[in-house]
Every structure is written in C-alpha cells, then in structure tokens.
Design a protein around this motif. Structure first.
Motif, short mmCIF file in Angstrom:
data_model
loop_
_atom_site.label_atom_id
_atom_site.label_comp_id
_atom_site.label_asym_id
_atom_site.label_seq_id
_atom_site.Cartn_x
_atom_site.Cartn_y
_atom_site.Cartn_z
N ARG A 110 0.83 -1.20 0.00
CA ARG A 110 0.00 0.00 0.00
C ARG A 110 0.87 1.27 0.00
O ARG A 110 2.08 1.21 0.22
N TYR A 111 0.21 2.41 -0.25
CA TYR A 111 0.87 3.70 -0.10
C TYR A 111 1.00 4.04 1.38
O TYR A 111 0.21 3.61 2.21
N GLY A 112 1.99 4.89 1.69
CA GLY A 112 2.09 5.45 3.02
C GLY A 112 3.43 5.20 3.68
O GLY A 112 4.17 4.29 3.32
N ASP A 113 3.73 6.05 4.68
CA ASP A 113 4.86 5.78 5.56
C ASP A 113 4.40 4.78 6.60
O ASP A 113 3.30 4.89 7.15
N ASP A 114 5.24 3.81 6.92
CA ASP A 114 4.93 2.83 7.96
C ASP A 114 5.18 3.49 9.32
O ASP A 114 6.31 3.47 9.83
N LEU A 115 4.15 4.09 9.88
CA LEU A 115 4.31 4.85 11.11
C LEU A 115 4.68 3.95 12.29
O LEU A 115 5.41 4.38 13.19
N GLU A 116 4.19 2.72 12.30
CA GLU A 116 4.55 1.81 13.39
C GLU A 116 6.06 1.56 13.38
O GLU A 116 6.71 1.65 14.43
N GLN A 117 6.61 1.26 12.23
CA GLN A 117 8.04 0.99 12.15
C GLN A 117 8.84 2.25 12.46
O GLN A 117 9.91 2.18 13.09
#
Length: 592
Positions: A110-117
C-alpha cells in the motif's frame, strides 16, 4: 474458385498500429487517466457533489473473501517524488503517496509511511530514558520495542488514557458481556485478533505475542493512567508523544493503534485514519515536554497519588524555541476557565490564524471552537482575497455544533432545539470547505493548519472547548517552509479528493428543523437567555441549564453551601454528576 486473400506489408503495418493504439489506450485508462477507484479513496469525478459517503459503493471490494490481500482489486503503486526533509524535523504520513510499504498484519502492499516501524525505530535509539504519554496503544511491535528497552535497563515510564488500560485479553466472556456496547465491540474484535490458532481460547503464549497491556504487565513495565491523580479521569489524556533520552521527540496526531496507523484489521479496504507523525531532534523541546510529563507522572504507579492531570496541572504558557534555524512554538493543554482565553491553546490557534496574509488551509478532525471560526471570519472580512479552504472529517462536519456549518452559512439546532452559544453562520458562505471521501470507517484524523505555506500548527489538540479546557494535549507551531510543504501536499491530496459543500442529508435536516423546533430556533441564537448565577440560583432555577438534572442541581446547591461560592467552571468539577461534557455545555450559560 475463390481468389486467395493475401495481406500486404502495408496492411500489416496498419493493423499493428491499431493494436498498439488499443493497448496504449488500455494502459492510459488503467494508469489513472480515466475515472477509477483506488483502495484508499474514491475519485471525486465519480461522486455527485451532494452525495453522502454512506450512499457510495466502493467498487472492487468483496467483503466475503477471507484473505484480505485477495479482497482488493489489483493496484499499481506509483509513488510520487518525496519532498526534502528538514534536518531536525522529519514529517511522516500514513497515507503519503511518496512512499509504499507492506501492512505487516494484513500483508497488503500500500501507499504510506509505515508509522509503526518509524515509532519502533525511534524507541530503539533509547539508551537511558524512554517516556511515553500516549492516548491508546495496541500495536504489538511498539509494545515489544518498549518491553525490550525496559528489559535492557532503560528507564521506561508509560502514561495512558484510562479508557484503554484494561487488559481485554484476560476477560471472561461474561465480563465482556458486561461492558458497554462500544467497549464490547472493541474487546471482541481484539480478542479475535489475539486468538492466533482460532480455537476461541486465549493462551499466555498468544497474549505475549499480541496483547500490548499483557506484555507490559508481564514484563513489569512501569505505567499509570489518568486515574493516578485519585479521580476517575477529569478529561481525556489525549497526548500522543514519546521522549527518547534527552534529545528526541515523537509527536503528532497518531494514536498507536491499528486503526490510526495501518487500518482496521477486519476491513481490507481500510487504509487507516489519516494521520501525521513528527520526529524532532531538540534537547530544548524535549525538556519542555518533560516538564509536562513529570506533572502527570508524579511518583509513578502505587505511590502517593500525586499525579496531576487535566486542570490539576500547573498551566504552562506557550513558549518558543529554536530547532536549528527554525522557530518552533509549543503549548500544552488544558488551561481551564481560570486562564485568560487568549493564553490558552485555542487562543494560540487564533493568533496563528491571525498571521495569515495569503492562504489558510485547514485539515481538522473536530472543529467546534467558535473563537477560531470567528477569527477566520474576521480575517476574511478584512482581507477578502485571503484564501480559506479546508477538509473536515465527515462524522463531525455535519453535526449541529460543528463550525463547518458556520463556514457554509448554515445553522442546525441541537436535540434540545438550541443553537450553540455564539452561533454565527457566514453571510457569504465558503465554497472551499470539503469532506474527504475515505473508505467507510476511516476518519480524517489530522489536527493541522497551514498558514501562508510557511507555518504549520499541528499536534493532538482537536479544535474544541473540551480539548482546550479539560484534556491533556500538546501542540506545535512550526515556522518553516520545508516542513510546511509536507503538510501542504497532504492537505492538497485530501482536498482534491473531497466533496464540496454540505451533504444532501444535512440539507434535509436543516430544512426539517422548523418542524422539529417550532418555537424558532434562530431566535435562540440571536437572543440567548440571561446567564444564571451559580452562587445565588435555587435548585429549580439551575435545572433550566443544559445537562443539569434535578439531582445534579441539588448537588450544586449542597456543594456551594458546604464549600463556599464558585469562582469558575473549574470549581464545579468535584460536584457529583458534573463531567467535562457538562462543563462544556455550561460555558456561556452561567455566571458567578
């Protein structure tokens, strides 16, 4: 005898050209030039401007497919070029079109920054101290990272909102059935996720892998919630910040949950509530945040109950620091009724808006602060060429207390047929106020504004009286065009995929309001009743106030007779039956 048909070289060339043209058109349409639905949003061209999102079908999604990755239509991800980052202030968005990642739980590219990581990466840097003040936390990778640091000898202190500190994985079915409807749904959904082998029995091994609260308790990570001040929680502990050692701050609008970061686990088309995350390197800024943190922490769990949350905290006025060459303002909430309104966070919002000369771009989950709407009106009146536009969450935009109605030039009486205090619909409605089209269940969760493309105000603080007067919140005002460009891009993405103007359902509600409120609801706003003096009014008079029952009215009188006169709304807090929502409703209705 039939003549044998032959194809000349010229015909072959023409035929080949036609095939190339057909294939080219097909590629052009599939690449996004024509109307299409991507799994995160719906093209605006496919919607009627007045159409409600609930009336819109999300094409290509089969909710009966068990494997979430197979439930989505094929998606060709084409990230756009990333923007340059500030050397000390990094910005991330979970729906950024400049990055892609694979959802670690649903295995969806998917699109997006992996905020959890991103959060895990910051926690992993802790060498000495790790302080977290987070509204809600259920992401396993973040919980595991916190536990690792605690076990490695880093001093960990964790503060959470009391609504989310019960270990739902340890409840019996009977205990789950005894919860309220919202908590029941949350508990059952989480327990299904915790049940790795699907046998409907949660084992310690399953809980250790996926249950954040269980992990903290088993590892004896020190944590408290906002009942540590010997109350049931005055407002909401709504912060979302992390302090790593003495130099790193993580903050923004992001709760550390599945729905705020990746998306609802059971809804494959979900891409999560739209959120932003900031990672800031600044010892000075971390020091200010730690001053807020230690008030709430007190002496920690099991001590003297000396924690201070909400209005019990010592008020910290807005301050400015330098992060490199960038000026950054910081303010913490709440302020309460005892503080000059201009010094509160909502006052800071008004001052920030007042600096606009060319453009104000709003992206807000909740917008019910009348003073902010009035500030925008004053700006537009004095500077008609000023561009004011915004994207607002659908679930709040159409409510009677939402200031989006003012901007649309509308008013809607509430359930008691009263308009909100100070209601002021614009005589010239804005046509640039939109509601972004998102998958059902996903929210527009940002709380930011970009002013003149160079100033960003963001954080956990919703633009409301409750956030200002009752909740533990934090807000940053960043004066930097490099940082602002990231927020401007996110705003533009949401605005371009938004539906302008009020929905057809809202228009219908407004049209039907005179039948529901035949006494003339607009007159209530123009001529509000005189404020009632809390120190002299009898119980029968107090019952006329919104949200005050006969029992609560008698409790107010009894408390007044025992403890002396009230000096502000904050003094009402100890009265039985008075909570944050009641205090918010009483503002403007009472005097002292």
């Amino acid at each position: 005898m039939k003549q044998k048909t032959t194809i000349s070289q010229r015909d072959l060339v023409l035929l080949g050209g036609v095939l190339v043209l057909i294939l080219g058109v097909g590629w052009w349409l599939s690449s996004g030039a024509g109307p299409r639905v991507d799994p995160g949003t719906i093209a605006v061209s496919e919607l009627d401007p007045g159409q409600d999102k609930s009336e819109t079908d999300l094409e290509g999604y089969d909710e009966n497919v068990e494997n979430p990755a197979q439930a989505l239509p094929p998606e060709e991800l084409k990230p756009i070029a990333p923007l340059p980052q500030h050397p000390q202030i990094k910005v991330y968005f979970n729906q950024s079109r400049a990055q892609t990642y694979t959802d670690p739980y649903r295995k969806i590219k998917r699109y997006g920054d992996d905020l959890e990581q991103t959060i895990v990466d910051q926690i992993d840097q802790a060498q000495r101290t790790l302080d977290l003040s987070v509204h809600e936390l259920n992401l396993p990778a973040i919980a595991q990272a916190i536990v690792r640091k605690h076990q490695a000898g880093v001093r960990v202190r964790l503060i959470m909102e009391n609504s989310y500190t019960q270990d739902l994985g340890l409840l019996t079915e009977a205990q789950v059935a005894g919860l309220d409807a919202n908590a029941q749904g949350r508990a059952r959904e989480l327990r299904r996720y915790l049940d790795i082998n699907g046998d409907k029995k949660l084992t310690p091994d399953e809980l250790r892998q996926r249950d954040a609260i269980y992990m903290f308790n088993q590892a004896q990570v020190p944590w408290i919630d906002d009942t540590e001040d010997a109350t049931k929680g005055q407002g909401i502990m709504h912060n979302k910040y992390i302090l790593v050692d003495d130099n790193l701050l993580v903050t923004g609008s992001t709760n550390q949950t599945f729905s705020d970061v990746h998306g609802d686990r059971t809804v494959p088309i979900s891409r999560g509530n739209t959120n932003n995350l900031l990672v800031v390197q600044s010892p000075t800024l971390v020091n200010l945040y730690r001053q807020d943190f230690v008030q709430m922490w007190g002496d920690g769990p099991g001590g003297q109950k000396d924690s201070r949350f909400g209005r019990k905290k010592t008020f910290m006025p807005a301050q400015s620091v330098q992060v490199g060459a960038t000026t950054v303002g910081v303010q913490f909430s709440p302020a309460g009724a005892r503080i000059d309104p201009s010094l509160t966070t909502n006052g800071t919002i008004v001052r920030t808006l007042g600096r606009a000369t060319t453009a104000v771009h709003l992206a807000l989950f909740v917008f019910s602060a009348q003073e902010a709407a009035d500030a925008l009106l004053a700006l537009k009146t004095t500077n008609p060429s000023l561009e004011i536009s915004g994207v607002f969450d659908r679930n709040f935009s159409y409510r009677d207390f939402s200031e989006t109605l003012d901007l649309w030039g509308l008013s809607l009486p509430g359930r008691t047929c009263k308009l909100e205090t100070g209601n002021r619909p614009w005589s010239t409605p804005l046509k640039t106020i939109t509601v972004p089209v998102l998958p059902e269940g996903d929210k527009m969760h940002h709380k930011f504004v970009v002013v003149d493309g160079r100033i960003v105000l963001t954080g956990s603080h919703n633009w409301s009286k409750a956030a200002n007067d009752n909740n533990d919140e934090n807000t940053l005002i960043i004066e930097d065009p490099v940082v602002a460009a990231h927020y401007e891009r996110e705003y533009t993405r949401l605005f371009q995929r938004g539906v302008q103007g009020p929905s057809s359902k809202l228009k219908t509600k407004i049209a039907e309001a005179p039948k529901r409120c035949p006494q003339g609801e607009n007159q209530a706003a123009a001529a509000p009743q005189a404020a009632i003096n809390l120190n002299t009014a009898a119980a029968a008079t107090l019952e006329q106030l919104s949200g005050i029952s006969p029992t609560t009215a008698r409790a107010i009188v009894s408390y007044r007779e025992t403890n002396g006169p009230f000096r502000s709304l904050a003094d009402l807090d100890p009265v039985q039956g008075i909570g944050p929502k009641t205090l918010e409703r009483l503002a403007g209705q009472v005097t002292f």
